[in-house]
Every structure is written in structure tokens, then in C-alpha cells.
Scaffold this active site. Structure first.
Site, short mmCIF file in Angstrom:
data_model
loop_
_atom_site.label_atom_id
_atom_site.label_comp_id
_atom_site.label_asym_id
_atom_site.label_seq_id
_atom_site.Cartn_x
_atom_site.Cartn_y
_atom_site.Cartn_z
N HIS A 1 -4.94 -0.21 -2.91
CA HIS A 1 -3.73 -0.81 -3.47
C HIS A 1 -3.81 -2.31 -3.23
O HIS A 1 -4.16 -2.75 -2.13
CB HIS A 1 -2.51 -0.20 -2.77
CG HIS A 1 -1.26 -1.00 -2.97
ND1 HIS A 1 -0.77 -1.28 -4.21
CD2 HIS A 1 -0.42 -1.60 -2.07
CE1 HIS A 1 0.33 -2.00 -4.07
NE2 HIS A 1 0.56 -2.21 -2.80
N ASN B 1 0.48 -8.36 -6.82
CA ASN B 1 0.73 -6.97 -6.43
C ASN B 1 1.65 -6.35 -7.49
O ASN B 1 2.80 -6.74 -7.62
CB ASN B 1 1.40 -6.97 -5.04
CG ASN B 1 1.74 -5.57 -4.55
OD1 ASN B 1 1.69 -4.61 -5.29
ND2 ASN B 1 2.10 -5.48 -3.28
N CYS C 1 4.62 1.34 -3.45
CA CYS C 1 3.18 1.04 -3.54
C CYS C 1 2.33 2.30 -3.53
O CYS C 1 1.21 2.30 -4.05
CB CYS C 1 2.77 0.14 -2.39
SG CYS C 1 3.70 -1.38 -2.37
O1 UT7 Z 1 2.50 -3.80 -1.35
C1 UT7 Z 1 3.47 -3.57 -0.39
C2 UT7 Z 1 2.98 -3.88 0.93
N1 UT7 Z 1 3.06 -5.30 1.17
C3 UT7 Z 1 2.18 -5.86 1.95
O2 UT7 Z 1 1.26 -5.21 2.38
C4 UT7 Z 1 2.39 -7.31 2.30
C5 UT7 Z 1 2.00 -7.50 3.74
N2 UT7 Z 1 2.32 -8.83 4.25
C6 UT7 Z 1 1.68 -9.94 3.79
O3 UT7 Z 1 0.86 -9.87 2.91
C7 UT7 Z 1 1.97 -11.24 4.49
O4 UT7 Z 1 2.80 -10.99 5.60
C8 UT7 Z 1 2.65 -12.29 3.56
C9 UT7 Z 1 1.66 -12.79 2.53
C10 UT7 Z 1 3.88 -11.71 2.92
C11 UT7 Z 1 3.10 -13.49 4.40
O5 UT7 Z 1 1.99 -14.04 5.06
P1 UT7 Z 1 2.06 -14.30 6.63
O6 UT7 Z 1 0.78 -14.93 6.99
O7 UT7 Z 1 2.41 -13.00 7.32
O8 UT7 Z 1 3.22 -15.35 6.75
P2 UT7 Z 1 4.60 -15.26 7.56
O9 UT7 Z 1 5.57 -14.35 6.87
O10 UT7 Z 1 4.32 -15.01 9.01
O11 UT7 Z 1 5.14 -16.72 7.40
C12 UT7 Z 1 4.40 -17.86 7.92
C13 UT7 Z 1 5.07 -19.13 7.42
C14 UT7 Z 1 6.58 -19.14 7.66
O12 UT7 Z 1 6.96 -20.47 7.95
P3 UT7 Z 1 7.21 -20.92 9.47
O13 UT7 Z 1 8.30 -20.04 9.98
O14 UT7 Z 1 5.91 -20.72 10.16
O15 UT7 Z 1 7.59 -22.36 9.31
C15 UT7 Z 1 7.14 -18.78 6.32
O16 UT7 Z 1 8.43 -19.25 6.10
O17 UT7 Z 1 4.88 -19.25 6.01
C16 UT7 Z 1 6.16 -19.44 5.38
N3 UT7 Z 1 6.10 -18.86 4.06
C17 UT7 Z 1 5.71 -19.54 2.98
N4 UT7 Z 1 5.31 -20.80 2.82
C18 UT7 Z 1 4.96 -21.20 1.58
C19 UT7 Z 1 6.41 -17.60 3.68
N5 UT7 Z 1 6.21 -17.45 2.37
C20 UT7 Z 1 5.78 -18.64 1.90
C21 UT7 Z 1 5.42 -19.10 0.64
N6 UT7 Z 1 5.00 -20.39 0.52
N7 UT7 Z 1 5.42 -18.33 -0.47
#
Ligand code: UT7
Length: 348
Positions: free
Chosen positions: A275, A305, A115
């Protein structure tokens, strides 16, 4: 001697993939994706017809033309990507061949800073221009993520975020202010928290050989094991919450570091181009720096992204929209896998 961006161009492939299209492939929803990331759609390149290199080349042609030079005048190529056409050689030489920029036998450098790749590349270009070694540096950031994502529900936290695209700039010497400073950082402690590990030459060294199916007999001699293939361990993975929490801190720090070095304040920024990792991250930084909506450019809603390509695509869009005028203070900042992060402050 200072350096400036003399031309910017970008290319995004035609195919639009909406969140609803991904709902058909994995357990996700438009509502979840929009709420957590702000993304509505992304572009995917045409398989077998487009690659990271070809998309980079289309963006480069526009940047070269806008810089008012010919391809033959490019004396150094820098290519940033995490999704190269080949493991080796890198996309730099492939782009050189694609654009037929062979007259000067100009060097082509590939950088692997994910990134932050475009920011690292711009910093390298800046140093080479300031040293007087090169005069027309072509810097490309391009990604074809769609060829390497896990489209099963297991990969949903990564796959829904990424899209394909390319951006490019030409960097030249200038008598005026141009690039004021660049700041680069990294911390390898978190290397595996956002990574594409297999296949690779690690032999299980970092995470334990058993995890990848290595035995004492084949240890170190195998690039792709049966276990990696059978268990589909060949996709990028991310500890999203950790990356998010670290990103919001480091983004801010690195922007303020660049401003401090230049004796400027956040309020002096005419346009911040962060970014495009997550709209929530951009909004958080905007709020912390107390910037108005018109001081920040976001386009993650349309493209997701695109890693090394997000900043030059956004820069190109903002320039085309007339949002960047001569004398404007532009700040670009990135954070991502590595972890690596950095910023560039420039006077357009
Ligand atoms: O460019 C490189 C740098 N990257 C970043 O900066 C990304 C940084 N991270 C993020 O943007 C966020 O962490 C994400 C968008 C990747 C994820 O969002 P989050 O609010 O942190 O969600 P999480 O990973 O804590 O997951 C919450 C829930 C989980 O389910 P449970 O365990 O609560 O039942 C995940 O399994 O959301 C679930 N989940 C999804 N549900 C539907 C994870 N991905 C998805 C999805 N659709 N695509």
C-alpha cells in the site's frame, strides 16, 4: 476450488497537482514533502464531473474487458472506499447503476476498511469464489480525497499525502494456484489516530461531547454541530508518527504471516506491492525483508496515497509494464486507519 485475478484496470484523473501547487495554499514545501514522503505529485478528480464512483467505473470497465467477460456477467460487486459519493447508499450500488450492471440484480457490498480496503475486499472475494457462490466478482478500490481535505496549513500533514484515483480487478475461479492465502487484522484501540470523525453519529461519545459542541439538550441528536462547522472540525486528522511507527512493524508481520502460511520465504516474492502510504515506509519494509528494488513496486511519487486504490493501481501499472508474468509470486500488503491491516499472497 481456488480464485485468481482475471483482469486488472486502473484510472487516474487528468489533473496533476504538484507539490509546488500546494505551496501556494498552505505552509509546506516541495522539499519537505519529498523528503518525508517521496511524493512529487498527485492527481485530483474534476469537481462536479467526477466522483469516487465514476472513477471506479472507469477502472472497472478496463478490468472487466481484460478479464474477457461482459458487464452483465458480473455476479457480485465489492466497493472499497473511505471517500464515498454519499454517506449512504454506498458506492457499490452507484457503480452498478453507472455501469448498467443490473441484469442479474447482483449484490453490491461496500466495505469501510480505508487503506486496507482492497486487501479486505480481495479476501472476501476469495471466500465467495472458493465457496462456489459467485464466478465473476468485481472488486473496486477508489477514492476522491480532494473533495474532503483541509487545504489550510492546519491540515498540511494529511493533505499533502493524499490523491485521487481508482483501481479494479475481476476475481474468478481457477484450477491452478491463484490466491494462496489472505491475512486480515485490526485493532480498534487506535481508531481516532487516523480518522475522519465529523460529521457523524457519535454525539461526542468517544472523545467527550464538549469537544464537539454538544450540550445535554442536543446530545445524541445532532450530526453536525455549529462548533464542528465554525471551527472547521470536518476534515481527516492523523497522528502521523504513531501511524508510521505502527505501520512499519505491522506491514512486516503481516507479509511474513502470509509467507509462513504458504511455507514460503521473502526471497521467493517476485513482486511486493505495498500500500502506497509513504515511500519511506515501503523502503523500510524492503530493507527489512531484504528485497531488491526490482521486487517492489512503488508509484507514490506520481499519485500520492490513494488509500483503497493504491494496490490495484500499482498492480495494474506493474501488469501493463510486463512486470507480472504467469507463475509469479505476488504479495500485496496494506496498513491504515482503524487500525486495519492485511496481506494477500497469490501465484499469478
Ligand atoms: O495510508 C494510511 C496510513 N498513513 C501512513 O502510513 C502515514 C504515516 N505517517 C507518515 O507518513 C508521516 O508521519 C508524515 C509524512 C505524515 C509526517 O512526517 P513526520 O516525519 O512524521 O513529521 P511529523 O508529523 O513528526 O512533523 C514534523 C514537523 C512538524 O513541525 P515541528 O513541530 O517539528 O515544527 C510538523 O508540523 O513537520 C511539520 N509538518 C510539515 N511541514 C511542512 C507536518 N506536515 C508538514 C507539511 N509541510 N506538509
Amino acid at each position: 476450488m481456488r480464485s485468481k485475478i482475471a483482469g486488472v484496470g486502473y484510472y487516474v484523473p487528468e489533473t496533476v497537482v504538484k507539490n509546488a501547487d500546494l505551496e501556494l495554499l498552505m505552509d509546506t514545501s516541495d522539499a519537505w514533502i519529498q523528503e518525508r514522503t517521496g511524493i512529487q505529485e498527485r492527481r485530483y478528480g474534476k469537481a462536479h464531473a467526477e466522483t469516487t464512483t465514476t472513477m471506479g467505473a472507469r477502472a472497472a470497465e478496463i478490468a472487466i474487458q481484460r478479464a474477457g467477460i461482459t458487464k452483465e456477467e458480473v455476479d457480485f460487486i465489492i466497493f472499497a472506499t473511505l471517500s464515498p459519493d454519499y454517506f449512504f447508499p454506498g458506492c457499490g450500488v452507484l457503480l452498478q447503476r453507472e455501469l448498467k450492471i443490473t441484469s442479474l440484480e447482483a449484490p453490491a457490498l461496500d466495505i469501510r476498511n480505508q487503506c486496507s480496503g482492497f486487501i479486505y475486499g480481495l479476501s472476501i472475494a476469495d471466500q465467495f469464489i472458493k465457496s462456489g457462490q459467485y464466478k465473476n466478482i468485481l472488486l473496486v478500490g477508489a477514492e476522491m480525497h480532494s473533495m474532503g481535505l483541509d487545504f489550510s496549513s492546519r491540515g498540511r500533514n494529511v493533505t499533502v499525502i493524499f490523491g485521487d484515483g481508482a483501481g479494479a480487478v475481476v476475481v474468478q475461479p481457477t484450477e491452478s494456484e491463484g490466491i494462496l492465502n489472505t491475512v486480515l487484522h485490526s485493532d480498534g484501540t487506535y481508531a481516532e489516530e487516523l480518522a475522519f470523525i465529523n460529521p457523524g453519529c457519535h454525539g461526542g461519545y468517544h472523545l467527550g461531547k464538549e469537544a464537539f459542541g454538544y450540550t445535554d439538550q442536543n446530545y445524541g441528536g445532532i450530526f453536525l454541530t455549529e462548533k464542528m462547522w465554525n471551527e472547521q472540525m470536518i476534515f481527516p486528522t492523523m497522528n502521523g508518527p504513531l501511524v508510521f511507527k505502527t505501520a512499519v512493524v505491522k506491514f512486516q508481520e503481516v507479509i511474513l504471516e502470509a509467507l509462513n502460511k504458504a511455507g514460503l520465504q521473502a526471497e521467493d516474492i517476485d513482486l511486493l506491492i505495498p500500500h502506497q502510504a509513504n515511500l519511506r515506509i515501503s523502503q523500510f519494509i524492503q530493507q527489512k525483508l531484504n528485497l531488491r528494488n526490482d521486487q517492489v513496486w512503488n508509484n507514490i511519487q506520481k499519485y500520492g496515497n490513494t488509500t483503497a486504490a493504491t494496490i490495484p493501481i500499482a498492480l495494474g501499472e506493474a501488469w501493463e509494464a510486463g512486470k507480472i508474468k504467469e507463475g509469479d509470486l505476488i504479495c500485496m500488503a496494506a496498513f491504515g486507519s482503524g487500525f486495519t491491516w492485511g496481506s494477500v499472497l497469490l501465484r499469478w
